[in-house]
Design a protein around this motif. Structure first.
Motif, PDB file in Angstrom:
ATOM      1  N   SER A  79       0.825  -1.206   0.000  1.00 32.49           N
ATOM      2  CA  SER A  79       0.000   0.000   0.000  1.00 32.49           C
ATOM      3  C   SER A  79       0.860   1.257   0.000  1.00 32.49           C
ATOM      4  O   SER A  79       0.561   2.242  -0.700  1.00 32.49           O
ATOM      5  CB  SER A  79      -0.937   0.010   1.212  1.00 32.49           C
ATOM      6  N   LEU A  82       2.256   1.679  -3.516  1.00 27.34           N
ATOM      7  CA  LEU A  82       1.232   2.114  -4.455  1.00 27.34           C
ATOM      8  C   LEU A  82       0.858   3.581  -4.259  1.00 27.34           C
ATOM      9  O   LEU A  82       0.463   4.261  -5.217  1.00 27.34           O
ATOM     10  CB  LEU A  82      -0.018   1.238  -4.321  1.00 27.34           C
ATOM     11  N   LEU A  86       1.049   4.701  -7.849  1.00 24.86           N
ATOM     12  CA  LEU A  86      -0.323   4.901  -8.341  1.00 24.86           C
ATOM     13  C   LEU A  86      -1.110   5.695  -7.302  1.00 24.86           C
ATOM     14  O   LEU A  86      -1.962   5.146  -6.606  1.00 24.86           O
ATOM     15  CB  LEU A  86      -1.011   3.553  -8.588  1.00 24.86           C
ATOM     16  N   GLU A  88      -3.573   7.469  -7.383  1.00 27.91           N
ATOM     17  CA  GLU A  88      -5.030   7.464  -7.502  1.00 27.91           C
ATOM     18  C   GLU A  88      -5.656   6.132  -7.127  1.00 27.91           C
ATOM     19  O   GLU A  88      -6.879   5.987  -7.209  1.00 27.91           O
ATOM     20  CB  GLU A  88      -5.427   7.814  -8.945  1.00 27.91           C
ATOM     21  N   TRP A  89      -4.863   5.178  -6.675  1.00 25.53           N
ATOM     22  CA  TRP A  89      -5.401   3.834  -6.491  1.00 25.53           C
ATOM     23  C   TRP A  89      -6.440   3.760  -5.371  1.00 25.53           C
ATOM     24  O   TRP A  89      -7.297   2.874  -5.369  1.00 25.53           O
ATOM     25  CB  TRP A  89      -4.262   2.842  -6.249  1.00 25.53           C
ATOM     26  N   THR A  90      -6.393   4.705  -4.436  1.00 25.85           N
ATOM     27  CA  THR A  90      -7.376   4.711  -3.345  1.00 25.85           C
ATOM     28  C   THR A  90      -8.484   5.733  -3.563  1.00 25.85           C
ATOM     29  O   THR A  90      -9.336   5.901  -2.699  1.00 25.85           O
ATOM     30  CB  THR A  90      -6.681   5.014  -2.007  1.00 25.85           C
ATOM     31  N   TRP A  96     -11.233   1.937 -11.366  1.00 26.32           N
ATOM     32  CA  TRP A  96     -10.002   1.364 -11.915  1.00 26.32           C
ATOM     33  C   TRP A  96     -10.233   0.862 -13.331  1.00 26.32           C
ATOM     34  O   TRP A  96     -11.239   0.205 -13.618  1.00 26.32           O
ATOM     35  CB  TRP A  96      -9.537   0.193 -11.067  1.00 26.32           C
ATOM     36  N   THR A 100      -4.804  -0.432 -14.254  1.00 35.14           N
ATOM     37  CA  THR A 100      -4.602  -0.114 -12.836  1.00 35.14           C
ATOM     38  C   THR A 100      -4.830  -1.342 -11.968  1.00 35.14           C
ATOM     39  O   THR A 100      -4.040  -1.627 -11.050  1.00 35.14           O
ATOM     40  CB  THR A 100      -5.559   1.016 -12.412  1.00 35.14           C
ATOM     41  N   ALA A 101      -5.886  -2.084 -12.255  1.00 33.18           N
ATOM     42  CA  ALA A 101      -6.182  -3.284 -11.465  1.00 33.18           C
ATOM     43  C   ALA A 101      -5.037  -4.287 -11.541  1.00 33.18           C
ATOM     44  O   ALA A 101      -4.630  -4.876 -10.524  1.00 33.18           O
ATOM     45  CB  ALA A 101      -7.477  -3.924 -11.960  1.00 33.18           C
ATOM     46  N   VAL A 104      -1.954  -3.014  -9.614  1.00 34.90           N
ATOM     47  CA  VAL A 104      -2.114  -3.199  -8.168  1.00 34.90           C
ATOM     48  C   VAL A 104      -1.855  -4.652  -7.796  1.00 34.90           C
ATOM     49  O   VAL A 104      -1.145  -4.940  -6.820  1.00 34.90           O
ATOM     50  CB  VAL A 104      -3.534  -2.774  -7.721  1.00 34.90           C
ATOM     51  N   LYS A 155       2.309   0.876 -15.354  1.00 38.88           N
ATOM     52  CA  LYS A 155       1.870   1.248 -14.006  1.00 38.88           C
ATOM     53  C   LYS A 155       2.379   0.304 -12.929  1.00 38.88           C
ATOM     54  O   LYS A 155       2.331   0.643 -11.745  1.00 38.88           O
ATOM     55  CB  LYS A 155       0.342   1.279 -13.961  1.00 38.88           C
TER      56      LYS A 155
END
Length: 368
Positions: A79, A82, A86, A88-90, A96, A100-101, A104, A155
């Motif tokens: 986490s 990320l 990334l 913006e992942w949260t 997503w 992005t998925a 992650v 990513k």
């Protein structure tokens, strides 16, 4: 292996060119040697070499993970990584996309491999370890966790090494001459070269090609070679027609890079509309482009279209912020201004030349 311990062979490299992100041609006249991880027989088919490369890179990547996170818990550690690679992942505002998925999933898998003891011999741990390795090795190949494309590669592992390696890690790709010259589907080659360019955003990518393959790549993929390897033959081809390179007539030649970069786009109007709705100074995010009715393309295709246009040298992508930002490159500006009309249709150089000549003649007649 750590960047400062990567071995080099052959002649020494000049100062400042030891380890740089980008694509570098290996050869006696290019000032770059084979270095770092070596991946041989690289074909145009991603699934034949990307998994092997990522498997070889895994040890270096897990080392980066261990040195860049203070957490021993793999979830907390991934986490924190990320949050940088990334941001913006949260975010609750954005859904997503597949890239992005899968990125992650990759980051969580490589972090678990880095922090969890792999010596356990239970069948569960063995199976889990194999599953994690598969997730790591297939990211961005179309056969990964959610079958995402090169956006997941960008990513995932590329972003991780770009953000956390102070000195870029070197990898050497030796291209398989026969596989590339025998390739019939040019799109497969374009995708493979795009993958190499994506890797170069976070790594020092050394490319080894034979003289024959170098000539073949220059003829078949001139834009990519000009951008990444400086192997364009455009100047050579223009020698028999020196009038074509005069400053007053630079953009009406079929050999012009901007026109050549549009090759094949007559069948993809969505990419042309995307180009005509971009600007050179004000960047537009993927989300903005997805919701632009003037472009009218499906949301899931924006990243793929942008990647192709970037490979052609028509757009620049700023991947530093929370959301990637797309602008027209200098070549893209020329393409839109000269070779695309207001409706986004292609304007052939001969048609443009005729139009310019008529305009010039009309102006002269009015002056008289």
């Amino acid at each position: 292996m750590p960047a400062d311990k990567q071995t080099r062979c052959g002649h020494a490299q000049p100062a400042g060119q030891g380890h740089e992100r980008g694509v570098h041609l290996v050869g006696p006249t290019t000032q770059y040697d084979a270095a770092g991880i070596h991946c041989g027989s690289v074909s145009p088919r991603l699934t034949e070499w990307i998994p092997e490369l990522l498997d070889q890179l895994r040890e270096a990547t897990t080392e980066t993970v261990r040195t860049q996170t203070p957490h021993s818990d793999s979830w907390r550690a991934s986490s924190s990584l990320l949050d940088t690679t990334l941001p913006e992942w949260t975010s609750l505002e954005n859904t997503w996309d597949d890239a992005t998925a899968e990125a992650v999933a990759y980051t969580q898998a490589i972090t678990e491999l880095a922090l969890v003891d792999g010596d356990a011999e239970s069948s569960y741990h063995t199976q889990r370890h194999d599953e994690l390795r598969d997730t790591v090795q297939t990211v961005g190949t179309g056969r990964g966790a959610v079958n995402a494309g090169l956006g997941a590669l960008a990513k995932g592992p590329v972003a991780l090494h770009r953000e956390f390696d102070a000195t870029p890690r070197a990898i050497t790709l030796a291209l398989d001459g026969a596989a590339w010259t025998d390739l019939t589907d040019r799109r497969t080659g374009v995708r493979a070269l795009a993958a190499i360019a994506v890797l170069a955003a976070g790594l020092d990518v050394r490319v080894v090609v034979s003289p024959a393959l170098k000539r073949h790549l220059t003829r078949r993929y001139p834009q990519w070679c000009e951008i990444h390897l400086d192997l364009t033959q455009i100047r050579d081809r223009s020698h028999p027609h020196p009038h074509r390179v005069q400053s007053h007539e630079p953009t009406t030649d079929e050999c012009h890079p901007a026109w050549q970069a549009l090759d094949g786009l007559e069948r993809t109007p969505g990419k042309r509309r995307l180009l005509t709705n971009l600007d050179a100074t004000t960047g537009r995010t993927y989300q903005d482009l997805e919701h632009d009715h003037a472009i009218d393309i499906e949301a899931g295709t924006v990243s793929r279209y942008v990647l192709d246009l970037e490979t052609r040298g028509l757009v620049d992508v700023d991947r530093r912020g929370t959301h990637h930002s797309v602008t027209l490159s200098e070549r893209g500006q020329t393409a839109v201004a000269v070779y695309l009309d207001a409706a986004g249709d292609l304007v052939h150089p001969e048609q443009r030349r005729l139009t310019d000549d008529l305009t010039e003649n009309r102006g002269e007649s009015l002056a008289l």
